[in-house]
Design a protein around this motif. Structure first.
Motif, PDB file in Angstrom:
ATOM      1  N   PRO A 192      10.062  39.423  12.156  1.00  0.00           N
ATOM      2  CA  PRO A 192       8.782  38.732  11.983  1.00  0.00           C
ATOM      3  C   PRO A 192       7.597  39.696  11.921  1.00  0.00           C
ATOM      4  O   PRO A 192       6.697  39.510  11.100  1.00  0.00           O
ATOM      5  CB  PRO A 192       8.693  37.826  13.221  1.00  0.00           C
ATOM      6  N   GLY A 193       7.599  40.717  12.778  1.00  0.00           N
ATOM      7  CA  GLY A 193       6.486  41.656  12.802  1.00  0.00           C
ATOM      8  C   GLY A 193       6.321  42.404  11.490  1.00  0.00           C
ATOM      9  O   GLY A 193       5.203  42.536  10.966  1.00  0.00           O
ATOM     10  N   GLU A 194       7.430  42.887  10.941  1.00  0.00           N
ATOM     11  CA  GLU A 194       7.363  43.630   9.674  1.00  0.00           C
ATOM     12  C   GLU A 194       6.966  42.710   8.521  1.00  0.00           C
ATOM     13  O   GLU A 194       6.182  43.082   7.655  1.00  0.00           O
ATOM     14  CB  GLU A 194       8.717  44.294   9.387  1.00  0.00           C
ATOM     15  N   TRP A 195       7.523  41.512   8.515  1.00  0.00           N
ATOM     16  CA  TRP A 195       7.209  40.574   7.434  1.00  0.00           C
ATOM     17  C   TRP A 195       5.737  40.179   7.466  1.00  0.00           C
ATOM     18  O   TRP A 195       5.058  40.151   6.429  1.00  0.00           O
ATOM     19  CB  TRP A 195       8.076  39.331   7.562  1.00  0.00           C
ATOM     20  N   LEU A 196       5.213  39.885   8.666  1.00  0.00           N
ATOM     21  CA  LEU A 196       3.816  39.480   8.794  1.00  0.00           C
ATOM     22  C   LEU A 196       2.873  40.593   8.347  1.00  0.00           C
ATOM     23  O   LEU A 196       1.897  40.345   7.633  1.00  0.00           O
ATOM     24  CB  LEU A 196       3.510  39.085  10.242  1.00  0.00           C
ATOM     25  N   LYS A 197       3.172  41.825   8.743  1.00  0.00           N
ATOM     26  CA  LYS A 197       2.314  42.943   8.346  1.00  0.00           C
ATOM     27  C   LYS A 197       2.293  43.105   6.831  1.00  0.00           C
ATOM     28  O   LYS A 197       1.223  43.242   6.222  1.00  0.00           O
ATOM     29  CB  LYS A 197       2.796  44.238   9.008  1.00  0.00           C
ATOM     30  N   LYS A 198       3.471  43.071   6.202  1.00  0.00           N
ATOM     31  CA  LYS A 198       3.554  43.238   4.750  1.00  0.00           C
ATOM     32  C   LYS A 198       2.873  42.072   4.024  1.00  0.00           C
ATOM     33  O   LYS A 198       2.126  42.280   3.057  1.00  0.00           O
ATOM     34  CB  LYS A 198       5.031  43.306   4.336  1.00  0.00           C
ATOM     35  N   LYS A 199       3.119  40.875   4.483  1.00  0.00           N
ATOM     36  CA  LYS A 199       2.541  39.698   3.842  1.00  0.00           C
ATOM     37  C   LYS A 199       1.017  39.719   3.925  1.00  0.00           C
ATOM     38  O   LYS A 199       0.313  39.413   2.949  1.00  0.00           O
ATOM     39  CB  LYS A 199       3.084  38.436   4.512  1.00  0.00           C
ATOM     40  N   ARG A 200       0.496  40.078   5.090  1.00  0.00           N
ATOM     41  CA  ARG A 200      -0.954  40.116   5.275  1.00  0.00           C
ATOM     42  C   ARG A 200      -1.595  41.231   4.458  1.00  0.00           C
ATOM     43  O   ARG A 200      -2.678  41.051   3.882  1.00  0.00           O
ATOM     44  CB  ARG A 200      -1.268  40.290   6.766  1.00  0.00           C
ATOM     45  N   LEU A 201      -0.937  42.385   4.387  1.00  0.00           N
ATOM     46  CA  LEU A 201      -1.480  43.484   3.598  1.00  0.00           C
ATOM     47  C   LEU A 201      -1.445  43.168   2.102  1.00  0.00           C
ATOM     48  O   LEU A 201      -2.390  43.496   1.373  1.00  0.00           O
ATOM     49  CB  LEU A 201      -0.708  44.776   3.893  1.00  0.00           C
ATOM     50  N   ASP A 202      -0.389  42.537   1.642  1.00  0.00           N
ATOM     51  CA  ASP A 202      -0.323  42.144   0.231  1.00  0.00           C
ATOM     52  C   ASP A 202      -1.434  41.152  -0.103  1.00  0.00           C
ATOM     53  O   ASP A 202      -2.056  41.233  -1.167  1.00  0.00           O
ATOM     54  CB  ASP A 202       1.034  41.510  -0.087  1.00  0.00           C
ATOM     55  N   GLU A 203      -1.678  40.223   0.793  1.00  0.00           N
ATOM     56  CA  GLU A 203      -2.747  39.251   0.573  1.00  0.00           C
ATOM     57  C   GLU A 203      -4.105  39.949   0.569  1.00  0.00           C
ATOM     58  O   GLU A 203      -4.982  39.628  -0.247  1.00  0.00           O
ATOM     59  CB  GLU A 203      -2.705  38.175   1.666  1.00  0.00           C
ATOM     60  N   ALA A 204      -4.282  40.911   1.480  1.00  0.00           N
ATOM     61  CA  ALA A 204      -5.540  41.663   1.527  1.00  0.00           C
ATOM     62  C   ALA A 204      -5.747  42.451   0.237  1.00  0.00           C
ATOM     63  O   ALA A 204      -6.861  42.492  -0.308  1.00  0.00           O
ATOM     64  CB  ALA A 204      -5.540  42.601   2.735  1.00  0.00           C
ATOM     65  N   TYR A 205      -4.688  43.073  -0.261  1.00  0.00           N
ATOM     66  CA  TYR A 205      -4.785  43.860  -1.507  1.00  0.00           C
ATOM     67  C   TYR A 205      -5.220  42.945  -2.657  1.00  0.00           C
ATOM     68  O   TYR A 205      -6.083  43.314  -3.469  1.00  0.00           O
ATOM     69  CB  TYR A 205      -3.445  44.515  -1.826  1.00  0.00           C
ATOM     70  N   PHE A 206      -4.640  41.756  -2.715  1.00  0.00           N
ATOM     71  CA  PHE A 206      -4.997  40.811  -3.767  1.00  0.00           C
ATOM     72  C   PHE A 206      -6.466  40.409  -3.666  1.00  0.00           C
ATOM     73  O   PHE A 206      -7.192  40.387  -4.679  1.00  0.00           O
ATOM     74  CB  PHE A 206      -4.112  39.569  -3.673  1.00  0.00           C
ATOM     75  N   GLN A 207      -6.921  40.091  -2.463  1.00  0.00           N
ATOM     76  CA  GLN A 207      -8.299  39.636  -2.297  1.00  0.00           C
ATOM     77  C   GLN A 207      -9.304  40.739  -2.614  1.00  0.00           C
ATOM     78  O   GLN A 207     -10.373  40.482  -3.163  1.00  0.00           O
ATOM     79  CB  GLN A 207      -8.516  39.111  -0.876  1.00  0.00           C
ATOM     80  N   ILE A 208      -8.955  41.985  -2.268  1.00  0.00           N
ATOM     81  CA  ILE A 208      -9.870  43.095  -2.520  1.00  0.00           C
ATOM     82  C   ILE A 208      -9.863  43.499  -3.991  1.00  0.00           C
ATOM     83  O   ILE A 208     -10.918  43.701  -4.603  1.00  0.00           O
ATOM     84  CB  ILE A 208      -9.513  44.297  -1.617  1.00  0.00           C
ATOM     85  N   SER A 209      -8.671  43.613  -4.581  1.00  0.00           N
ATOM     86  CA  SER A 209      -8.568  44.135  -5.950  1.00  0.00           C
ATOM     87  C   SER A 209      -8.846  43.077  -7.014  1.00  0.00           C
ATOM     88  O   SER A 209      -9.444  43.373  -8.051  1.00  0.00           O
ATOM     89  CB  SER A 209      -7.169  44.726  -6.177  1.00  0.00           C
ATOM     90  N   ARG A 210      -8.439  41.837  -6.768  1.00  0.00           N
ATOM     91  CA  ARG A 210      -8.576  40.791  -7.794  1.00  0.00           C
ATOM     92  C   ARG A 210      -9.775  39.887  -7.556  1.00  0.00           C
ATOM     93  O   ARG A 210     -10.407  39.429  -8.515  1.00  0.00           O
ATOM     94  CB  ARG A 210      -7.302  39.948  -7.843  1.00  0.00           C
ATOM     95  N   GLN A 211     -10.046  39.593  -6.290  1.00  0.00           N
ATOM     96  CA  GLN A 211     -11.164  38.701  -5.987  1.00  0.00           C
ATOM     97  C   GLN A 211     -12.432  39.456  -5.607  1.00  0.00           C
ATOM     98  O   GLN A 211     -13.461  38.850  -5.341  1.00  0.00           O
ATOM     99  CB  GLN A 211     -10.761  37.721  -4.873  1.00  0.00           C
ATOM    100  N   HIS A 212     -12.308  40.783  -5.555  1.00  0.00           N
ATOM    101  CA  HIS A 212     -13.456  41.677  -5.352  1.00  0.00           C
ATOM    102  C   HIS A 212     -14.202  41.409  -4.039  1.00  0.00           C
ATOM    103  O   HIS A 212     -15.424  41.489  -3.966  1.00  0.00           O
ATOM    104  CB  HIS A 212     -14.427  41.580  -6.536  1.00  0.00           C
ATOM    105  N   LEU A 213     -13.427  41.088  -3.005  1.00  0.00           N
ATOM    106  CA  LEU A 213     -14.010  40.912  -1.683  1.00  0.00           C
ATOM    107  C   LEU A 213     -14.063  42.252  -0.961  1.00  0.00           C
ATOM    108  O   LEU A 213     -13.272  43.155  -1.228  1.00  0.00           O
ATOM    109  CB  LEU A 213     -13.188  39.919  -0.867  1.00  0.00           C
TER     110      LEU A 213
END
Length: 262
Positions: free
Chosen positions: A206-227
């Motif tokens: 769970p710990g590894e999955w949560l970290k990866k999932k959250r970082l992938d979501e952050a990358y999307f929001q920063i790179s695509r949604q320009h947050l």
């Protein structure tokens, strides 16, 4: 719907400011506005709106003041009160299929009159004693059940949280920064069975999955949604910006600010 001469008040046990709704409660917004998110849906409340917030749901909400004020009425329906209510008013409950954290309630003349009936007790020095507070809570609960009988399936289902589909639940709620113990409880599992089922479902901890999932979501929001990174890290479940930046660079080879400027 406008209700005059009402100030903020709270009937019943206090609710926790945590992300987890620990008891059902009725919320009526008097002044200001509010936005909420339960991992699946976004909600917005304006003055005059009311809703039922459901126990054992994860939520994130933001309050917006109006000229410096945010006023609301909250009436908590804790389990002890609900069980006492059932002794006087028998209701049958079945499992509810509705998974929303907030149930918006249509405008109702009885509720409007009920809210107005609280005015004499919150515009002066007079305070409600516990006995009368419970009578007013019971009155509201009867009104809600009369207008929407299916609410009995939500209020009076006291069973242990049923075992949920782990993949669906975690993909919906990974952004919430809660402990593994809490995730286990909310999916109807012990911590050990949660970890075991998680490995079977996702092939990792769970710990590894949560970290990866959250970082992938952050990358999307920063790179695509320009947050901005400062707008993202709390949203995806990190507590600290510096820790988020360190984990982000370790995962992607670039800092969040470098991705922002690509």
């Amino acid at each position: 719907m406008k209700v005059n001469n009402i100030q903020s008040c709270h009937l019943g046990p206090a609710i926790s400011p945590e992300l987890l709704i620990q008891e059902h409660y009725f919320l009526y917004l008097l002044k200001g506005s509010m936005k909420g998110y339960d991992g699946n849906k976004h909600y917005e409340l304006q003055p005059g709106d009311y809703c039922l917030a459901r126990k054992n749901h994860l939520v994130r909400y933001t309050k917006f003041k109006d000229n410096g004020d945010f006023e609301k009425i909250i009436i908590t329906f804790d389990e002890a009160f609900l069980k006492q209510f059932l002794e006087r008013h028998p209701y049958h409950a079945e499992a509810s299929k509705d998974q929303d954290a907030f149930l918006l309630i249509p405008e109702n003349t009885f509720i409007k009159n009920y809210i107005q009936s609280l005015a004499p007790y919150y515009t002066g020095d007079l305070q409600l004693d516990e006995t009368f507070a419970n009578i007013k809570r019971e009155e509201l609960l009867l009104i809600l059940l009369k207008s929407q009988p299916d609410l009995a399936n939500i209020f009076f289902n006291f069973g242990i949280t049923h075992k949920m589909d782990l993949e669906v639940y975690m993909n919906r709620n990974f952004r919430f920064n809660v402990s593994l113990e809490r995730f286990a409880y909310l999916t109807g599992r012990s911590l050990s069975s949660f970890k075991r089922d998680f490995m079977k479902t996702f092939g990792t901890t769970p710990g590894e999955w949560l970290k990866k999932k959250r970082l992938d979501e952050a990358y999307f929001q920063i790179s695509r949604q320009h947050l901005k990174p400062s707008e993202v890290y709390l949203e995806v479940g990190f507590e600290d910006l510096s820790h988020f930046s360190f984990a982000f660079k370790k995962e992607f080879g670039k800092s969040p600010s470098e991705v922002t400027h690509v």
